[in-house]
Scaffold this active site. Structure first.
Site, PDB file in Angstrom:
ATOM      1  N   TYR A  11     -51.421  32.323 -32.655  1.00 46.75           N
ATOM      2  CA  TYR A  11     -50.468  33.264 -33.251  1.00 46.75           C
ATOM      3  C   TYR A  11     -49.022  32.732 -33.213  1.00 46.75           C
ATOM      4  O   TYR A  11     -48.403  32.471 -34.259  1.00 46.75           O
ATOM      5  CB  TYR A  11     -50.607  34.601 -32.518  1.00 46.75           C
ATOM      6  CG  TYR A  11     -49.584  35.653 -32.843  1.00 46.75           C
ATOM      7  CD1 TYR A  11     -49.241  35.953 -34.167  1.00 46.75           C
ATOM      8  CD2 TYR A  11     -48.977  36.384 -31.820  1.00 46.75           C
ATOM      9  CE1 TYR A  11     -48.321  36.943 -34.452  1.00 46.75           C
ATOM     10  CE2 TYR A  11     -48.065  37.386 -32.098  1.00 46.75           C
ATOM     11  CZ  TYR A  11     -47.729  37.656 -33.408  1.00 46.75           C
ATOM     12  OH  TYR A  11     -46.811  38.624 -33.686  1.00 46.75           O
ATOM     13  N   ASN A  98     -57.157  26.905 -17.033  1.00 44.22           N
ATOM     14  CA  ASN A  98     -56.656  26.647 -18.395  1.00 44.22           C
ATOM     15  C   ASN A  98     -55.132  26.673 -18.453  1.00 44.22           C
ATOM     16  O   ASN A  98     -54.517  25.888 -19.185  1.00 44.22           O
ATOM     17  CB  ASN A  98     -57.244  27.659 -19.388  1.00 44.22           C
ATOM     18  CG  ASN A  98     -57.089  27.164 -20.821  1.00 44.22           C
ATOM     19  OD1 ASN A  98     -57.057  25.969 -21.084  1.00 44.22           O
ATOM     20  ND2 ASN A  98     -56.938  28.090 -21.751  1.00 44.22           N
ATOM     21  N   THR A 123     -43.720  34.105 -19.790  1.00 40.29           N
ATOM     22  CA  THR A 123     -43.897  35.508 -20.152  1.00 40.29           C
ATOM     23  C   THR A 123     -43.099  36.432 -19.238  1.00 40.29           C
ATOM     24  O   THR A 123     -42.870  36.105 -18.067  1.00 40.29           O
ATOM     25  CB  THR A 123     -45.394  35.871 -20.046  1.00 40.29           C
ATOM     26  OG1 THR A 123     -45.546  37.282 -20.076  1.00 40.29           O
ATOM     27  CG2 THR A 123     -46.018  35.365 -18.769  1.00 40.29           C
ATOM     28  N   TYR A 150     -52.845  36.195 -14.722  1.00 41.40           N
ATOM     29  CA  TYR A 150     -52.204  35.638 -15.917  1.00 41.40           C
ATOM     30  C   TYR A 150     -50.733  35.332 -15.622  1.00 41.40           C
ATOM     31  O   TYR A 150     -50.259  34.191 -15.825  1.00 41.40           O
ATOM     32  CB  TYR A 150     -52.333  36.613 -17.099  1.00 41.40           C
ATOM     33  CG  TYR A 150     -51.449  36.239 -18.270  1.00 41.40           C
ATOM     34  CD1 TYR A 150     -51.694  35.097 -19.020  1.00 41.40           C
ATOM     35  CD2 TYR A 150     -50.342  37.033 -18.617  1.00 41.40           C
ATOM     36  CE1 TYR A 150     -50.867  34.744 -20.080  1.00 41.40           C
ATOM     37  CE2 TYR A 150     -49.521  36.689 -19.672  1.00 41.40           C
ATOM     38  CZ  TYR A 150     -49.778  35.536 -20.396  1.00 41.40           C
ATOM     39  OH  TYR A 150     -48.950  35.190 -21.434  1.00 41.40           O
ATOM     40  N   LYS A 154     -48.758  31.527 -15.073  1.00 47.38           N
ATOM     41  CA  LYS A 154     -47.570  31.079 -15.822  1.00 47.38           C
ATOM     42  C   LYS A 154     -46.424  30.747 -14.874  1.00 47.38           C
ATOM     43  O   LYS A 154     -45.707  29.755 -15.055  1.00 47.38           O
ATOM     44  CB  LYS A 154     -47.145  32.183 -16.801  1.00 47.38           C
ATOM     45  CG  LYS A 154     -48.096  32.353 -17.965  1.00 47.38           C
ATOM     46  CD  LYS A 154     -47.901  31.213 -18.965  1.00 47.38           C
ATOM     47  CE  LYS A 154     -48.841  31.307 -20.116  1.00 47.38           C
ATOM     48  NZ  LYS A 154     -48.583  30.315 -21.147  1.00 47.38           N
ATOM     49  N   PHE A 179     -40.896  38.470 -24.231  1.00 45.90           N
ATOM     50  CA  PHE A 179     -41.224  39.885 -24.023  1.00 45.90           C
ATOM     51  C   PHE A 179     -42.374  40.228 -24.984  1.00 45.90           C
ATOM     52  O   PHE A 179     -43.269  39.415 -25.151  1.00 45.90           O
ATOM     53  CB  PHE A 179     -39.946  40.741 -24.092  1.00 45.90           C
ATOM     54  CG  PHE A 179     -39.197  40.653 -22.763  1.00 45.90           C
ATOM     55  CD1 PHE A 179     -38.650  39.440 -22.340  1.00 45.90           C
ATOM     56  CD2 PHE A 179     -39.129  41.733 -21.895  1.00 45.90           C
ATOM     57  CE1 PHE A 179     -38.055  39.311 -21.085  1.00 45.90           C
ATOM     58  CE2 PHE A 179     -38.529  41.609 -20.641  1.00 45.90           C
ATOM     59  CZ  PHE A 179     -37.995  40.399 -20.236  1.00 45.90           C
ATOM     60  N   PHE A 225     -51.823  55.034 -22.965  1.00 42.45           N
ATOM     61  CA  PHE A 225     -52.170  55.018 -21.547  1.00 42.45           C
ATOM     62  C   PHE A 225     -50.998  55.551 -20.712  1.00 42.45           C
ATOM     63  O   PHE A 225     -50.107  54.808 -20.348  1.00 42.45           O
ATOM     64  CB  PHE A 225     -52.566  53.607 -21.112  1.00 42.45           C
ATOM     65  CG  PHE A 225     -53.814  53.131 -21.798  1.00 42.45           C
ATOM     66  CD1 PHE A 225     -55.062  53.574 -21.380  1.00 42.45           C
ATOM     67  CD2 PHE A 225     -53.744  52.276 -22.894  1.00 42.45           C
ATOM     68  CE1 PHE A 225     -56.225  53.155 -22.029  1.00 42.45           C
ATOM     69  CE2 PHE A 225     -54.898  51.853 -23.541  1.00 42.45           C
ATOM     70  CZ  PHE A 225     -56.142  52.298 -23.101  1.00 42.45           C
TER      71      PHE A 225
HETATM   72  N1  NAD Z   1     -48.566  37.120 -27.587  1.00 41.05           N
HETATM   73  C1  NAD Z   1     -47.653  37.535 -26.717  1.00 41.05           C
HETATM   74  O1  NAD Z   1     -47.158  38.670 -26.788  1.00 41.05           O
HETATM   75  C2  NAD Z   1     -47.192  36.608 -25.609  1.00 41.05           C
HETATM   76  C3  NAD Z   1     -46.279  37.104 -24.664  1.00 41.05           C
HETATM   77  C4  NAD Z   1     -45.829  36.250 -23.666  1.00 41.05           C
HETATM   78  C5  NAD Z   1     -46.248  34.926 -23.618  1.00 41.05           C
HETATM   79  N2  NAD Z   1     -47.154  34.469 -24.536  1.00 41.05           N
HETATM   80  C6  NAD Z   1     -47.574  33.062 -24.441  1.00 41.05           C
HETATM   81  O2  NAD Z   1     -47.459  32.447 -25.717  1.00 41.05           O
HETATM   82  C7  NAD Z   1     -48.454  31.433 -25.864  1.00 41.05           C
HETATM   83  C8  NAD Z   1     -49.159  31.618 -27.191  1.00 41.05           C
HETATM   84  O3  NAD Z   1     -49.772  32.908 -27.217  1.00 41.05           O
HETATM   85  P1  NAD Z   1     -50.447  33.497 -28.529  1.00 41.05           P
HETATM   86  O4  NAD Z   1     -50.219  34.970 -28.523  1.00 41.05           O
HETATM   87  O5  NAD Z   1     -50.053  32.689 -29.673  1.00 41.05           O
HETATM   88  O6  NAD Z   1     -52.001  33.269 -28.172  1.00 41.05           O
HETATM   89  P2  NAD Z   1     -53.157  32.640 -29.073  1.00 41.05           P
HETATM   90  O7  NAD Z   1     -54.427  32.855 -28.295  1.00 41.05           O
HETATM   91  O8  NAD Z   1     -53.082  33.141 -30.446  1.00 41.05           O
HETATM   92  O9  NAD Z   1     -52.791  31.084 -29.074  1.00 41.05           O
HETATM   93  C9  NAD Z   1     -53.204  30.195 -28.063  1.00 41.05           C
HETATM   94  C10 NAD Z   1     -53.729  28.941 -28.750  1.00 41.05           C
HETATM   95  O10 NAD Z   1     -54.075  27.980 -27.755  1.00 41.05           O
HETATM   96  C11 NAD Z   1     -55.379  27.455 -28.034  1.00 41.05           C
HETATM   97  N3  NAD Z   1     -55.943  27.039 -26.747  1.00 41.05           N
HETATM   98  C12 NAD Z   1     -56.201  27.833 -25.673  1.00 41.05           C
HETATM   99  N4  NAD Z   1     -56.667  27.074 -24.665  1.00 41.05           N
HETATM  100  C13 NAD Z   1     -56.698  25.786 -25.103  1.00 41.05           C
HETATM  101  C14 NAD Z   1     -57.076  24.546 -24.521  1.00 41.05           C
HETATM  102  N5  NAD Z   1     -57.582  24.466 -23.267  1.00 41.05           N
HETATM  103  N6  NAD Z   1     -56.970  23.415 -25.253  1.00 41.05           N
HETATM  104  C15 NAD Z   1     -56.493  23.460 -26.527  1.00 41.05           C
HETATM  105  N7  NAD Z   1     -56.121  24.606 -27.134  1.00 41.05           N
HETATM  106  C16 NAD Z   1     -56.213  25.765 -26.429  1.00 41.05           C
HETATM  107  C17 NAD Z   1     -56.120  28.578 -28.729  1.00 41.05           C
HETATM  108  O11 NAD Z   1     -57.209  28.157 -29.535  1.00 41.05           O
HETATM  109  C18 NAD Z   1     -55.011  29.200 -29.569  1.00 41.05           C
HETATM  110  O12 NAD Z   1     -54.898  28.580 -30.822  1.00 41.05           O
HETATM  111  C19 NAD Z   1     -49.365  31.530 -24.646  1.00 41.05           C
HETATM  112  O13 NAD Z   1     -48.997  30.505 -23.741  1.00 41.05           O
HETATM  113  C20 NAD Z   1     -49.046  32.893 -24.069  1.00 41.05           C
HETATM  114  O14 NAD Z   1     -49.232  32.939 -22.677  1.00 41.05           O
HETATM  115  C21 NAD Z   1     -47.646  35.279 -25.530  1.00 41.05           C
END
Ligand code: NAD
Length: 340
Positions: A11, A98, A123, A150, A154, A179, A225
């Site tokens: 994403y 991971n 995060t 989680y 991080k 956020f 919730f």
């Molecule tokens: N979505 C949110 O609101 C949010 C908030 C805070 C932090 N984050 C951080 O942002 C980052 C991206 O989150 P997102 O929402 O895009 O999630 P997402 O799941 O859409 O994207 C994660 C991507 O990493 C890939 N991936 C996971 N493990 C892998 C591995 N071992 N090797 C190769 N590829 C791998 C997945 O296939 C996916 O494409 C993450 O690190 C997450 O912790 C997200």
């Protein structure tokens, strides 16, 4: 010199990839194991301009190391991670492996092969359950106290980065504490909002995504919730940031690290909306009604989580462009409709 994006099919990573393809001429390499990311997303973005894609799991340490032998990588933007909080409670080792172990290996390879800049997705979950929220929001010096694996996975990665940097001064990092990220690609066609990419995470737990699924009729109902929090309407208040504004912070970080030292930045709008306000706005802007039930609070949900974003605004000169709840919701809804 190349930029390596891990998790670029996911994403947030795909929105950063989009901006790098559109606004820069950098050579880009995406690595992703497609566990939650999508080949379709990469195919859509490839239409903008070419980039390399390597299907790889970061736990394949030898292949990760080889990648740096093959390409001269200057910057890593590291998104790949597991991100579902309840799953991290049920299966903590998956998260430590991971998120923390694979990140540690990536940092090790980066230093070994002379990578200069590392931009890391952390995060607001590292702040845990803030006891008292300062009026001006949580700043980066607020004590960290993650309450689930989680958030801890991080925070541990942040610490690895900081310690590695202290021992290797030529290696610099930016840590972003996001956020609540929401919305989809702001892209207009014939004056209509038509996101090309968005959030396609299976069984999403994000409020705006769930409300959009209700609005398009993919879900019958949703839950609030807890409506007995100490907030203006009793429901939890969060700081929602549009994914394109968040993506832009990463582009700024690449430039920032040319002339500045490593640092940690919150990325949010510094404004909060309650769960009820989000749901009402979804109903209003989409002109759709859906069932919303009240359920008990979930363990570990703080009443309010709002960023203080003064540091990123002043030091990185980052300015949000899409900071209205309506636009965030409209883009999430348009994307959900497109997903069908
Ligand atoms: N979505 C949110 O609101 C949010 C908030 C805070 C932090 N984050 C951080 O942002 C980052 C991206 O989150 P997102 O929402 O895009 O999630 P997402 O799941 O859409 O994207 C994660 C991507 O990493 C890939 N991936 C996971 N493990 C892998 C591995 N071992 N090797 C190769 N590829 C791998 C997945 O296939 C996916 O494409 C993450 O690190 C997450 O912790 C997200």
């Amino acid at each position: 010199m190349s930029i390596l994006i891990t998790g670029g099919a996911g994403y947030i990573g795909s929105h950063v990839l989009k901006q790098l393809l559109e606004d820069t001429e950098h050579h880009i390499i995406v690595v992703d194991n497609l566990s939650t990311g999508h080949q379709d997303t990469l195919d859509t973005l490839r239409a903008m301009r070419s980039f390399e894609f390597i299907a790889l799991d970061l736990k394949e340490f030898d292949r990760v190391d080889n990648l740096f032998k093959e390409y001269k990588v200057e910057t890593i933007i590291h998104f790949a991670a597991s991100i579902v909080v309840p799953e991290s409670v049920a299966n903590p080792l998956k998260y430590y492996m991971n998120n923390t172990v694979n990140t540690t290996n990536l940092i090790n390879c980066a230093i070994k092969h002379g990578v200069k800049k590392f931009i890391f997705s952390s995060t607001a979950a590292v702040y845990g359950e803030p006891i008292s929220l300062p009026k001006e929001g949580i700043d980066e010096s607020y004590p960290t106290n993650p309450i689930n694996p989680y958030g801890m996975s991080k925070l541990m990665s942040e610490r690895v980065l900081q310690d590695a940097q202290k021992a290797h001064s030529e290696f610099k990092y930016v840590i972003f504490r996001y956020f609540n990220v929401a919305g989809a690609d702001i892209h207009y066609q014939d004056e209509k909002l038509e996101p090309r990419i968005g959030q396609s995470f299976p069984n999403a737990t994000h409020l705006i995504k769930i409300a959009a699924e209700c609005a398009v009729g993919k879900r019958e109902k949703m839950y609030i919730f807890g409506e007995d929090f100490d907030t203006h309407d009793g429901t939890g208040v969060r700081d929602y940031i549009h994914v394109d504004d968040l993506a832009n912070a990463h582009i700024k970080a690449i430039e920032y690290l040319e002339h500045n030292a490593s640092d940690i930045f919150n990325v949010g709008y510094g404004e909060g909306y309650s769960v009820k306000e989000v749901i009402e706005t979804m109903k209003k802007v989409t002109n759709n009604d859906f069932t919303v039930n009240i359920a008990p609070r979930r363990a570990g949900d703080p009443a309010m989580l709002i960023s203080n974003n003064a540091k990123i605004k002043t030091k990185m000169n980052w300015q949000p462009k899409y900071d209205t709840l309506e636009l965030i919701i409209n883009s999430a809804y348009a994307w959900e409709k497109k997903l069908g």
